[in-house]
Design a protein around this motif. Structure first.
Motif, PDB file in Angstrom:
ATOM      1  N   SER A  26       2.694  -1.419   7.671  1.00 30.69           N
ATOM      2  CA  SER A  26       2.413  -2.307   8.801  1.00 30.69           C
ATOM      3  C   SER A  26       1.168  -1.855   9.561  1.00 30.69           C
ATOM      4  CB  SER A  26       3.616  -2.345   9.742  1.00 30.69           C
ATOM      5  OG  SER A  26       3.892  -1.055  10.236  1.00 30.69           O
ATOM      6  N   ASP A  27       0.690  -2.711  10.439  1.00 27.63           N
ATOM      7  CA  ASP A  27      -0.493  -2.447  11.247  1.00 27.63           C
ATOM      8  C   ASP A  27      -0.297  -1.184  12.077  1.00 27.63           C
ATOM      9  OD1 ASP A  27      -3.060  -3.088  12.171  1.00 27.63           O
ATOM     10  OD2 ASP A  27      -2.264  -4.166  13.905  1.00 27.63           O
ATOM     11  N   LYS A  42      -4.539  -4.173   9.963  1.00 31.33           N
ATOM     12  CA  LYS A  42      -4.086  -5.352   9.229  1.00 31.33           C
ATOM     13  C   LYS A  42      -4.567  -6.612   9.943  1.00 31.33           C
ATOM     14  CE  LYS A  42       0.194  -7.677   8.043  1.00 31.33           C
ATOM     15  NZ  LYS A  42       1.641  -7.642   8.198  1.00 31.33           N
ATOM     16  N   SER A  78      -0.118   1.873  11.152  1.00 30.52           N
ATOM     17  CA  SER A  78       0.553   2.994  10.495  1.00 30.52           C
ATOM     18  C   SER A  78      -0.487   4.056  10.162  1.00 30.52           C
ATOM     19  CB  SER A  78       1.229   2.545   9.193  1.00 30.52           C
ATOM     20  OG  SER A  78       2.240   1.623   9.449  1.00 30.52           O
ATOM     21  N   ARG A 121      -6.275  -5.867   4.614  1.00 37.00           N
ATOM     22  CA  ARG A 121      -5.875  -4.575   5.174  1.00 37.00           C
ATOM     23  C   ARG A 121      -6.996  -3.599   4.898  1.00 37.00           C
ATOM     24  NH1 ARG A 121      -0.461  -5.828   3.713  1.00 37.00           N
ATOM     25  NH2 ARG A 121       0.900  -5.555   5.494  1.00 37.00           N
TER      26      ARG A 121
END
Length: 133
Positions: A60-61, A117, A63, A122
């Motif tokens: 996820s964004d 993201k 991380s 990404r």
């Protein structure tokens, strides 16, 4: 008269970080020497953030990731294509993060940063890069 307590308060706040320089983790894998390099404290041991590109593409964004591999080409002034054998991902590396090192596509590097993201892409916003010997 009120200046003295204010000066004492400011001195205590400024001196507090100096007294807090010792500390960190002491256990399996910890460095126990007290040399000047280790006074800062922290953790020394296996890193749970080290991952592969294939796994990073699923995270996820925001991380945090640590990747090991090769920068194979430059896409623009701060974007690069990175691969580790499991896939490719774009790295965003600002000029200040290079710290004077030169990297070629044959050099193996370790990059640390966070996943950025967007709607359809990404990339890793690199915070640190270093050559692996």
């Amino acid at each position: 008269m009120k200046k003295l307590p204010l000066i004492a308060l400011i001195s205590a706040l400024v001196a507090a970080p100096v007294f807090a320089t010792n500390g960190g983790f002491a256990g399996p894998g910890a460095v126990t020497t007290t040399s000047p390099q280790n006074i800062q404290g922290g953790f020394s041991g296996p890193n749970s953030s080290e991952t592969t590109v294939a796994k990073a593409l699923e995270l996820s964004d925001d991380s945090w990731v640590i990747l090991r591999g090769n920068i194979v080409k430059q896409l623009d002034h701060k974007h690069y294509e990175f691969t580790d054998g499991t896939g490719t991902i774009t790295l965003e590396i600002s000029r200040k993060r290079w710290n004077g090192i030169n990297v070629t596509p044959t050099d193996k590097v370790e990059v640390s940063g966070k996943i950025d993201k967007d709607w359809n892409s990404r990339e890793v916003e690199v915070k640190q890069i270093q050559l692996i010997k």
